[in-house]
Design a protein around this motif. Structure first.
Motif, PDB file in Angstrom:
ATOM      1  N   LEU A 159       0.709  -1.155   0.012  1.00 14.19           N
ATOM      2  CA  LEU A 159       0.149  -0.049  -0.080  1.00 14.19           C
ATOM      3  C   LEU A 159       0.846   1.376  -0.027  1.00 14.19           C
ATOM      4  N   SER A 173      -2.288   3.888   5.455  1.00 16.39           N
ATOM      5  CA  SER A 173      -2.259   2.291   5.154  1.00 16.39           C
ATOM      6  C   SER A 173      -2.624   1.607   6.649  1.00 16.39           C
ATOM      7  N   ILE A 176      -6.362   2.088   6.704  1.00 17.04           N
ATOM      8  CA  ILE A 176      -7.101   1.087   5.487  1.00 17.04           C
ATOM      9  C   ILE A 176      -7.084  -0.018   6.000  1.00 17.04           C
ATOM     10  N   THR A 203      -9.904   0.873   1.041  1.00 20.59           N
ATOM     11  CA  THR A 203      -8.828   1.948   0.657  1.00 20.59           C
ATOM     12  C   THR A 203      -9.621   3.241   0.069  1.00 20.59           C
TER      13      THR A 203
END
Length: 294
Positions: A159, A173, A176, A203
């Motif tokens: 990511l 990240s 997410i 995301t």
């Protein structure tokens, strides 16, 4: 470090203030922030701003004549909108971009100078600053899955890899992966269809939600306090604090200068991931699960 949501909000604020305005000059308080020698700052004076865009985590101002100003704020760089001709803030001030209606000051806290300015001429020079990652807000589920499986890495690393995904860094990240209920150390090539779909949705929704939150916080004011630790984050920067979803203490992995934050109960089935520094020190005494520390 400002990531996609912060950069997007900065761009919106700049569009309302400098789009169409003529750059009257660039002042440098720290000459090392400028990483290019051609064109010179004086070459851009007198040219109007025709566009503002994001390239990864960089903010790009496009000027008449095919000129570009590429700014990477890195970890501690920030913007301030000041009165026209205002003095560059002392100690933390790096540069100022002057317009008739105001001055955009660039600052950087701390002693390490990582933020940068590149003055470029032409589209080809600008393309060199694009690491090639896909724009997740525009990507289809298939494009997202393809980028994710391109290299075998942990989800955390994938990511945050700018060659795979554009604009995502350490903070988002973590958020997410918490929303997707996935371990940061799960391998990108081992996701089943349901996990890949959850990660895709998480995301996009996480980035969209934070753009909306930061936009609402700023209102009509120029955005300030855009830091890597945003109030209201679920896990990032909240080590030891309760997970907002299950109440378990947020865990972390420390590697070099980076920290990964996660909820063991929500993301790893209650298993604590090995911290390289502490687990090597404690060895058999390293607690493997939440039950061992609660």
């Amino acid at each position: 470090m400002p990531e996609l949501p912060e950069v997007a909000v900065y761009i919106e604020a700049l569009e309302t203030r400098i789009l169409g305005q003529t750059l009257t000059g660039i002042r440098l308080a720290n000459p090392f922030v400028l990483r290019t020698v051609d064109p010179r700052p004086a070459d851009l004076a007198g040219h109007a701003v025709t566009g503002i865009r994001r390239v990864g985590k960089r903010i790009v101002m496009e000027l008449e004549g095919g000129f570009f100003i590429v700014i990477h704020l890195m970890v501690a760089g920030r913007f301030r909108w000041l009165a026209a001709g205002a003095k560059i803030p002392g100690k933390i001030g790096l540069a100022a971009f002057d317009f008739d209606n105001g001055t955009l000051a660039m600052t950087e806290a701390g002693t390490r100078r990582r933020a940068s300015i590149h003055l470029l001429r032409g589209d080809e020079a600008l393309r060199a600053h694009d690491r090639g990652g896909i724009e997740v807000m525009e990507a289809s589920p298939e494009q997202f899955r393809e980028a994710l499986a391109r290299e075998r890495h942990t989800l955390k690393r994938s990511l945050t890899d700018p060659r795979l995904f554009s604009g995502i860094g350490n903070a988002y990240s973590d958020e997410i992966l918490h929303r997707a209920r996935l371990s940061p150390l799960q391998l990108s090539t081992n996701l089943d269809n349901d996990e890949a779909a959850r990660l895709y949705d998480a995301t996009r929704s996480t980035l969209r939600d934070w753009i909306d939150r930061l936009r609402a916080r700023s209102g009509d004011r120029f955005p300030e306090k855009l830091t890597a630790f945003q109030e209201g984050m679920a896990v990032h920067g909240r080590y030891g604090q309760p997970c907002p979803d299950c109440g378990a203490p947020v865990q972390r992995i420390v590697y070099a200068e980076n920290e990964t934050h996660y909820c063991a109960r929500c993301q790893t089935g209650g298993r604590r991931l090995a911290d390289r520094a502490l687990s090597r020190l404690l060895k058999d005494d390293w607690p493997r699960s939440l039950d061992d520390v609660e």
